[in-house]
Design a protein around this motif. Structure first.
Motif, mmCIF file in Angstrom:
data_model
loop_
_atom_site.group_PDB
_atom_site.id
_atom_site.type_symbol
_atom_site.label_atom_id
_atom_site.label_comp_id
_atom_site.label_asym_id
_atom_site.label_seq_id
_atom_site.Cartn_x
_atom_site.Cartn_y
_atom_site.Cartn_z
ATOM 1 N N ILE A 76 0.858 -1.184 0.000
ATOM 2 C CA ILE A 76 0.000 0.000 0.000
ATOM 3 C C ILE A 76 0.891 1.230 0.000
ATOM 4 N N THR A 77 0.787 2.021 -1.047
ATOM 5 C CA THR A 77 1.637 3.203 -1.170
ATOM 6 C C THR A 77 0.805 4.422 -1.569
ATOM 7 N N LEU A 78 1.348 5.576 -1.231
ATOM 8 C CA LEU A 78 0.751 6.851 -1.623
ATOM 9 C C LEU A 78 1.813 7.641 -2.359
ATOM 10 N N GLN A 79 1.435 8.198 -3.507
ATOM 11 C CA GLN A 79 2.393 8.946 -4.300
ATOM 12 C C GLN A 79 1.839 10.304 -4.709
ATOM 13 N N GLN A 80 2.740 11.260 -4.816
ATOM 14 C CA GLN A 80 2.431 12.560 -5.397
ATOM 15 C C GLN A 80 3.333 12.677 -6.616
ATOM 16 N N GLY A 81 2.727 12.468 -7.795
ATOM 17 C CA GLY A 81 3.527 12.338 -8.998
ATOM 18 C C GLY A 81 4.368 11.081 -8.897
ATOM 19 N N SER A 82 5.676 11.240 -9.063
ATOM 20 C CA SER A 82 6.579 10.088 -8.959
ATOM 21 C C SER A 82 7.194 9.958 -7.573
ATOM 22 N N THR A 83 6.799 10.848 -6.670
ATOM 23 C CA THR A 83 7.369 10.852 -5.312
ATOM 24 C C THR A 83 6.514 10.014 -4.375
ATOM 25 N N THR A 84 7.132 9.074 -3.693
ATOM 26 C CA THR A 84 6.435 8.253 -2.703
ATOM 27 C C THR A 84 6.359 9.004 -1.377
ATOM 28 N N TYR A 91 -3.269 -2.216 10.163
ATOM 29 C CA TYR A 91 -4.341 -3.109 9.707
ATOM 30 C C TYR A 91 -5.085 -3.681 10.904
ATOM 31 N N SER A 92 -6.431 -3.690 10.823
ATOM 32 C CA SER A 92 -7.273 -4.266 11.870
ATOM 33 C C SER A 92 -8.583 -4.716 11.260
ATOM 34 N N GLY A 93 -9.024 -5.938 11.629
ATOM 35 C CA GLY A 93 -10.280 -6.451 11.093
ATOM 36 C C GLY A 93 -10.164 -6.685 9.598
ATOM 37 N N THR A 94 -10.843 -5.861 8.813
ATOM 38 C CA THR A 94 -10.701 -5.903 7.349
ATOM 39 C C THR A 94 -10.237 -4.551 6.803
ATOM 40 N N THR A 95 -9.769 -3.682 7.693
ATOM 41 C CA THR A 95 -9.454 -2.307 7.299
ATOM 42 C C THR A 95 -7.971 -2.009 7.402
ATOM 43 N N ALA A 96 -7.406 -1.495 6.316
ATOM 44 C CA ALA A 96 -6.031 -1.004 6.298
ATOM 45 C C ALA A 96 -6.067 0.517 6.339
ATOM 46 N N ARG A 97 -5.128 1.105 7.049
ATOM 47 C CA ARG A 97 -5.052 2.572 7.155
ATOM 48 C C ARG A 97 -3.632 3.031 6.855
ATOM 49 N N PHE A 98 -3.556 4.068 6.017
ATOM 50 C CA PHE A 98 -2.269 4.697 5.716
ATOM 51 C C PHE A 98 -2.269 6.081 6.330
ATOM 52 N N THR A 99 -1.276 6.352 7.203
ATOM 53 C CA THR A 99 -1.141 7.648 7.850
ATOM 54 C C THR A 99 0.148 8.293 7.374
ATOM 55 N N SER A 100 0.024 9.432 6.705
ATOM 56 C CA SER A 100 1.193 10.129 6.183
ATOM 57 C C SER A 100 2.059 10.640 7.326
ATOM 58 N N GLN A 101 3.373 10.565 7.139
ATOM 59 C CA GLN A 101 4.300 11.056 8.157
ATOM 60 C C GLN A 101 4.163 12.559 8.342
ATOM 61 N N ASN A 102 3.915 13.276 7.250
ATOM 62 C CA ASN A 102 3.715 14.724 7.283
ATOM 63 C C ASN A 102 2.370 15.061 6.659
ATOM 64 N N ASP A 109 -2.749 16.670 -6.221
ATOM 65 C CA ASP A 109 -3.232 15.352 -6.603
ATOM 66 C C ASP A 109 -2.335 14.266 -6.017
ATOM 67 N N TYR A 110 -2.963 13.233 -5.465
ATOM 68 C CA TYR A 110 -2.242 12.088 -4.913
ATOM 69 C C TYR A 110 -2.822 10.794 -5.489
ATOM 70 N N THR A 111 -1.989 9.756 -5.548
ATOM 71 C CA THR A 111 -2.425 8.467 -6.070
ATOM 72 C C THR A 111 -2.158 7.369 -5.042
ATOM 73 N N VAL A 112 -3.185 6.566 -4.768
ATOM 74 C CA VAL A 112 -3.080 5.418 -3.863
ATOM 75 C C VAL A 112 -2.911 4.165 -4.711
ATOM 76 N N LYS A 113 -1.998 3.298 -4.284
ATOM 77 C CA LYS A 113 -1.794 2.044 -4.998
ATOM 78 C C LYS A 113 -1.825 0.873 -4.012
ATOM 79 N N GLU A 131 -5.470 1.096 -8.265
ATOM 80 C CA GLU A 131 -4.906 2.442 -8.241
ATOM 81 C C GLU A 131 -6.030 3.469 -8.387
ATOM 82 N N TRP A 132 -6.018 4.504 -7.550
ATOM 83 C CA TRP A 132 -6.989 5.580 -7.675
ATOM 84 C C TRP A 132 -6.397 6.873 -7.139
ATOM 85 N N SER A 133 -7.022 7.981 -7.463
ATOM 86 C CA SER A 133 -6.462 9.290 -7.125
ATOM 87 C C SER A 133 -7.471 10.161 -6.392
ATOM 88 N N PHE A 134 -6.939 11.140 -5.678
ATOM 89 C CA PHE A 134 -7.768 12.147 -5.019
ATOM 90 C C PHE A 134 -6.998 13.458 -4.984
#
Length: 362
Positions: A76-84, A91-102, A109-113, A131-134
């Motif tokens: 599970i990764t988050l990218q802004q352009g080509s920058t990770t 992860y708990s139950g059936t849910t994964a969570r990504f928390t950005s360090q900053n 625009d960001y892309t989740v993979k 893959e999707w974006s927000f």
């Protein structure tokens, strides 16, 4: 009639097939498809969603339990352009969570993979890479300060009362309107024309029943105070929503617009970090409560005159704590024994003090 039955059956079958495809949008359609393969049941933010808060914790819910060892920063990764983007995956139950360090950048625009390395408890991988974006919301440009008008002429401005348990020290003028001077207590005022003075105030004390032009000036100041409150409360596109669920003690706040729907608590030292032109607006729907012996500090050139606390409830500053900022309160402001404040106290009800030190911004 047989034709009608057949038509209805075809329609029902078609609808069922369409619903099945919607529910399994991430399933592979090739011949090697494993019916046990997990799929992403829901995700937040959704694809192409915009105005996402910059402290958003990404949530990915699978349709079944996953192998926790396969839910990580590789799958599970988050990218802004080509920058990770650096962050942590939980992860708990059936849910994964990504928390950005900053915090995320504003209006970006960001892309989740999610890769096929993610597997269920039986070791079956998801059918496809997903893959999707927000797009984040917030303010890509610097916030504008909240204009105080003539309310900025006072270090303390209140409508119903200013109560003080001596001895306190105030640097700046005090104002009360529409109530009379008798509702200003604990200062041992000495009257003059249009104002009073006190040994505890390095400035003047004004009330609505004093000689002209004081009543008119105070009426305008109180109106300006209300306008400034509404301005701060009405700012939109917050950078941070429900940050740390309202417990901001021990944190560092970068410039931007903050919004909480509950009470904000400051139980440990708090830092505002930014340069001399940066602005903070903190919208709080309930109360702000600061624990005893806690300090707010500024760093990087941040200025107290650019920090605005818009609080619909009460503000309570704990014993011997130190507060920084311009406080707008709809309900009341209390400084407990020995607390200090750099900023302004602008209360649409009462302001209460107890052996405090209050200094207006320069």
């Amino acid at each position: 009639m047989k034709i009608n039955y057949l038509s209805n059956a075809i329609i029902v079958a078609s609808l069922f097939g369409f619903a099945f495809m919607i529910g399994c949008e991430n399933k592979s359609t090739n011949a090697d498809f494993d019916p046990d393969a997990p799929v992403i049941f829901s995700k937040s933010p959704m694809n192409n969603e915009d105005n996402i808060e910059r402290n958003k914790v990404l949530e990915i819910i699978f349709d079944q339990a996953m192998d926790p060892s396969t839910i990580n920063n590789t799958t599970i990764t988050l990218q802004q352009g080509s920058t990770t983007i650096n962050g942590s995956v939980g992860y708990s139950g059936t849910t994964a969570r990504f928390t950005s360090q900053n915090v995320l950048a504003a209006q970006t625009d960001y892309t989740v993979k999610v890769s096929t390395g993610a597997k269920n408890a039986s070791g079956v991988a998801i059918a496809n890479d997903n893959e999707w974006s927000f797009t984040t919301g917030g303010n890509s440009e610097q916030l504008e300060v909240v204009e105080l008008g003539t309310a900025g002429n006072y270090v303390i401005l209140a409508k119903s009362a200013i109560n003080n348990n001596p001895a306190s020290s105030f640097t700046g003028d005090l104002g009360l309107s529409p109530m009379a001077e008798s509702f200003i207590t604990g200062f041992s005022q000495t009257p003059a024309t249009g104002y009073s003075i006190s040994d505890q105030v390095n400035g003047r004390i004004y009330a609505a029943d004093m000689a002209d032009p004081t009543p008119t000036n105070l009426t305008t100041a109180v109106e300006n105070m209300a306008t400034a409150y509404d301005d701060a409360a009405g700012r939109t596109a917050p950078d941070f929503v429900e940050l740390y669920t309202g417990e901001i003690g021990g944190k560092t706040l970068t410039p931007g617009l903050y919004k909480w729907s509950n009470t904000v608590q400051i139980t440990d030292d708090l830092n505002f970090s930014g340069d001399e032109d940066d602005v903070w607006i903190l919208q709080v729907a309930e109360n702000v409560t600061m624990s005893p012996d806690v300090t707010i500090t500024l760093s990087g050139g941040a200025q107290v005159k650019n920090i605005f606390w818009q609080v619909a409830g009460e503000v309570t500053i704990g014993r011997t704590s130190h507060f920084e900022g311009i406080i707008f309160s709809m309900t009341g402001i209390t400084l407990n024994t020995g607390a200090s404040l750099n900023g302004r106290v602008l209360a649409q009800t009462a302001a209460i003090f107890d052996a405090n030190t209050v200094v207006e911004p320069q």
